[in-house]
Design an enzyme around this catalytic site. Structure first.
Site, PDB file in Angstrom:
ATOM      1  N   CYS A  10      23.716  -4.523  31.155  1.00 41.71           N
ATOM      2  CA  CYS A  10      23.590  -6.015  32.360  1.00 41.71           C
ATOM      3  C   CYS A  10      23.770  -4.746  33.375  1.00 41.71           C
ATOM      4  O   CYS A  10      22.956  -4.640  34.041  1.00 41.71           O
ATOM      5  CB  CYS A  10      25.172  -6.334  32.413  1.00 41.71           C
ATOM      6  SG  CYS A  10      25.458  -6.973  30.585  1.00 41.71           S
ATOM      7  N   CYS A  18      29.120  -5.240  30.785  1.00 40.31           N
ATOM      8  CA  CYS A  18      28.592  -4.126  30.573  1.00 40.31           C
ATOM      9  C   CYS A  18      27.424  -2.781  30.641  1.00 40.31           C
ATOM     10  O   CYS A  18      27.081  -3.297  31.690  1.00 40.31           O
ATOM     11  CB  CYS A  18      28.136  -4.770  28.718  1.00 40.31           C
ATOM     12  SG  CYS A  18      26.844  -5.120  29.008  1.00 40.31           S
TER      13      CYS A  18
END
Lengths: 77, 324
Positions: free
Chosen positions: A14, A11
């Site tokens: 991250c 995501c």
């Protein structure tokens, strides 16, 4: 050599964690490599509940939030 | 609460910029500035307060608590309430799911947490207070928690464990009580900088969505006549709620982008209950999350999970329309 693992399913948070880790390695000039861990089974070995998580030499340092570059740099020194 | 801001913006838009308070542009611009600033203040405040709560009740401790205590059914309500107060990014849903299962927490209780968590979050709460007032906010939060509790309970009773992926079932068999990760005691002043930084970070990430949402809302506010939607979506139309919910499920957005638009739709004649049900469907259920869950469960279980929640959201939409 130190190993930084960034655990996360890919995501946005991250990705910013990976970028922060790479930047921290570059600015400190530390002898460290950044590894991206996207496999959930691998991730769960670290017993985390929230991502992104940052693991330095197999120790979970941060979970569930994006650390700042300075924070990671401080760990590397 | 925000009268001072209303007057300040009126001074800016009507007197300084010189737009007429009767004109559409004047109206839209006033709405945009007033709403953006009000929402930003509320966002920061609520996220900051939730940050404090979270710093003292981290997710690890919540899991340890749920895994240690069997509470004769109350654990569903607790898990759902915890889901409301803990924010997490939807990409954490898989690690959370596995982590809960690993801690020996029953599947239904895990679902209760997973249902409420995206539905009731600090961003949604702040926007709700700003746009619909405290009473509607409490009703939304309350029904979100009830929805999670019921959904979790129903899913728990269905005995769905065989539909989990093999790996998840393996994890389940080796489940054990997990201890909370001990961070050591830290004083409030030590925690404060971290909480503030987090709050700023969250406000920063949702800022763009909020502004776009309010921008579209402001345009609708100025240019769509009052009562416009009434001819299409009225309280009397019995299919309005299910249609709104089913349209909302595949849409994926966060509360920050949807709420400003919903506010204007309500002002222009969409019943509040229908609008809230639509929002729950958009925020609470998302197809990307569904595909992420594929790693831990079968498509059949994902379908049952989504189906149950969709059904409960439709029911609560009707209830809202009756009460509000």
């Amino acid at each position: 050599m130190k190993t930084i693992k960034v655990l996360g399913t890919g995501c946005a948070k991250c990705k910013s964690t990976i970028a922060a880790a790479e930047e921290a390695v570059r600015t400190t000039g530390a002898d460290a490599q950044v590894i991206k861990v996207e496999d959930i089974q691998e991730m769960m070995k670290y017993n985390i509940l929230t991502t992104p998580a940052l693991v330095l030499d197999e120790v979970v340092m941060i979970k569930g939030r994006v650390p700042s570059i300075e924070e990671i740099a401080a760990m590397l020194r | 609460m925000f009268d001072w801001l209303d007057q300040l913006i009126a001074l800016l838009v009507y007197d300084t910029i010189g737009l007429s308070s009767e004109s559409r542009w004047g109206h839209a611009l006033h709405f945009f500035f007033y709403d953006s600033i009000k929402i930003l203040l509320l966002l920061f405040l609520i996220i900051f307060l939730m940050g404090i709560v979270n710093s003292y009740f981290p997710i690890d401790r919540i899991r340890a608590f749920l895994s240690r205590n069997k509470l004769y059914g109350a654990e569903y309500l607790l898990a759902s309430t915890f889901g409301a107060i803990t924010p997490f990014c939807s990409c954490s849903s898989v690690p959370l799911f596995i982590g809960f299962v690993k801690g020996g927490i029953p599947l239904g209780v895990t679902f209760a947490f997973l249902i409420t968590s995206p539905l009731v979050n600090e961003v949604a709460i702040a926007l709700f207070i700003g746009m619909f007032g405290l009473k509607t906010t409490l009703l939304y939060v309350g029904s979100g928690i009830v929805l999670g509790t019921l959904g979790g309970y129903v899913l728990g009773r269905l005995k769905l464990e065989p539909l989990l992926s093999d790996w998840t079932q393996g994890v389940m068999q080796q489940a054990q009580e997990e201890d909370a990760f001990n961070e050591g005691r830290r004083t409030f002043t030590q925690r404060l900088p971290e909480i503030t930084r987090e709050a700023f970070g969250i406000v920063k990430t949702v800022l763009l969505y909020v502004l776009i949402g309010i921008g579209i809302g402001a345009a609708m506010h100025g240019f769509i006549p009052t009562g416009f939607f009434e001819q299409y979506i009225s309280k009397e139309n019995p299919f309005a709620v299910p249609i709104a919910v089913i349209l909302g499920v595949p849409m994926y957005s966060n509360a920050a982008g949807v709420l400003p638009i919903i506010q204007v739709m309500v002002q222009k004649g969409v019943p509040l209950g229908t609008a809230i049900a639509f929002m729950m469907a958009v925020v609470g259920l998302s197809l990307p999350e569904g595909t992420l869950l594929k790693k831990v469960m079968s498509w059949k279980l994902i379908a049952i999970f989504f189906g149950t929640i969709t059904f409960l959201i439709i029911v609560s939409g009707y209830l809202f329309n009756l009460i509000l």
